[in-house]
Write a protein that holds these residues in place. Structure first.
Motif, PDB file in Angstrom:
ATOM      1  N   ALA A  38       0.831  -1.207   0.000  1.00 22.00           N
ATOM      2  CA  ALA A  38       0.000   0.000   0.000  1.00 22.00           C
ATOM      3  C   ALA A  38       0.864   1.255   0.000  1.00 22.00           C
ATOM      4  N   ALA A  39       1.955   1.234   0.771  1.00 21.19           N
ATOM      5  CA  ALA A  39       2.817   2.414   0.866  1.00 21.19           C
ATOM      6  C   ALA A  39       3.742   2.560  -0.333  1.00 21.19           C
ATOM      7  N   PHE A  40       4.223   1.431  -0.851  1.00 22.06           N
ATOM      8  CA  PHE A  40       5.207   1.447  -1.934  1.00 22.06           C
ATOM      9  C   PHE A  40       4.794   0.418  -3.001  1.00 22.06           C
ATOM     10  N   PRO A  41       3.820   0.748  -3.830  1.00 24.00           N
ATOM     11  CA  PRO A  41       3.261  -0.242  -4.766  1.00 24.00           C
ATOM     12  C   PRO A  41       4.234  -0.752  -5.825  1.00 24.00           C
ATOM     13  N   ASN A  42       5.330  -0.049  -6.077  1.00 19.53           N
ATOM     14  CA  ASN A  42       6.268  -0.488  -7.110  1.00 19.53           C
ATOM     15  C   ASN A  42       7.452  -1.284  -6.569  1.00 19.53           C
TER      16      ASN A  42
END
Length: 155
Positions: free
Chosen positions: A116-120
């Motif tokens: 959720a915080a860092f989708p990549n």
């Protein structure tokens, strides 16, 4: 068969970042298969009362922003330590697309928080275990604090 395959290109610039202490168990394996590579260390300690992560030490190679980064920690419980480690890499110019978080054991809620915080950021985990202790926030499958078990320092 005559079919065209568009695969992946092997990265030529790789940095392994160990989240101390327990992430160190994966560094030896990485050193044996990834040549050449650079290495960095991050020490994040959870506050014993609040369980919030606190950065105590970071030493990353100067050109890390140009590299594929393998962040190594043995467990992901809440995801807070992992997210702090990712944020440190981002603050050093690493693209989210170039970060792979590698862990032996994780909880589904921890991996969801990171996604959720860092989708990549890519996450590679060998086992997902949903059992977390209510008081100590440890994975309850008998795994405990992996660094203590691996280094023989558990009480």
């Amino acid at each position: 068969m005559g079919l065209k395959y568009n695969g992946f290109e092997i990265a030529t610039k790789v940095t392994g970042v160990t989240v101390l202490r327990a992430g160190g168990v994966m560094e030896k394996a990485m050193r044996s298969v990834v040549h050449p590579a650079h290495y960095g260390k991050i020490l994040i300690v959870g506050d014993p009362t609040t369980h919030e992560p606190r950065l105590h030490y970071a030493n990353l190679p100067p050109a890390i922003s140009e590299h594929q980064v393998l962040l190594m920690d043995s467990t992901i419980v809440s995801g807070a330590n992992a997210m702090m480690a990712i944020r440190i890499c981002l603050d050093h110019g690493v693209s989210e697309h170039n970060i792979v978080f590698v862990s032996l054991l994780a909880t589904p809620q921890g991996t969801r928080a990171i996604q959720a915080a860092f989708p990549n950021v890519k996450i590679v985990v060998s086992i997902l275990d949903p059992h977390i202790g209510k008081d100590d926030l440890l994975i309850q499958s008998g795994y405990g604090l992996f660094g203590d078990r691996y280094f023989g320092t558990e009480c």
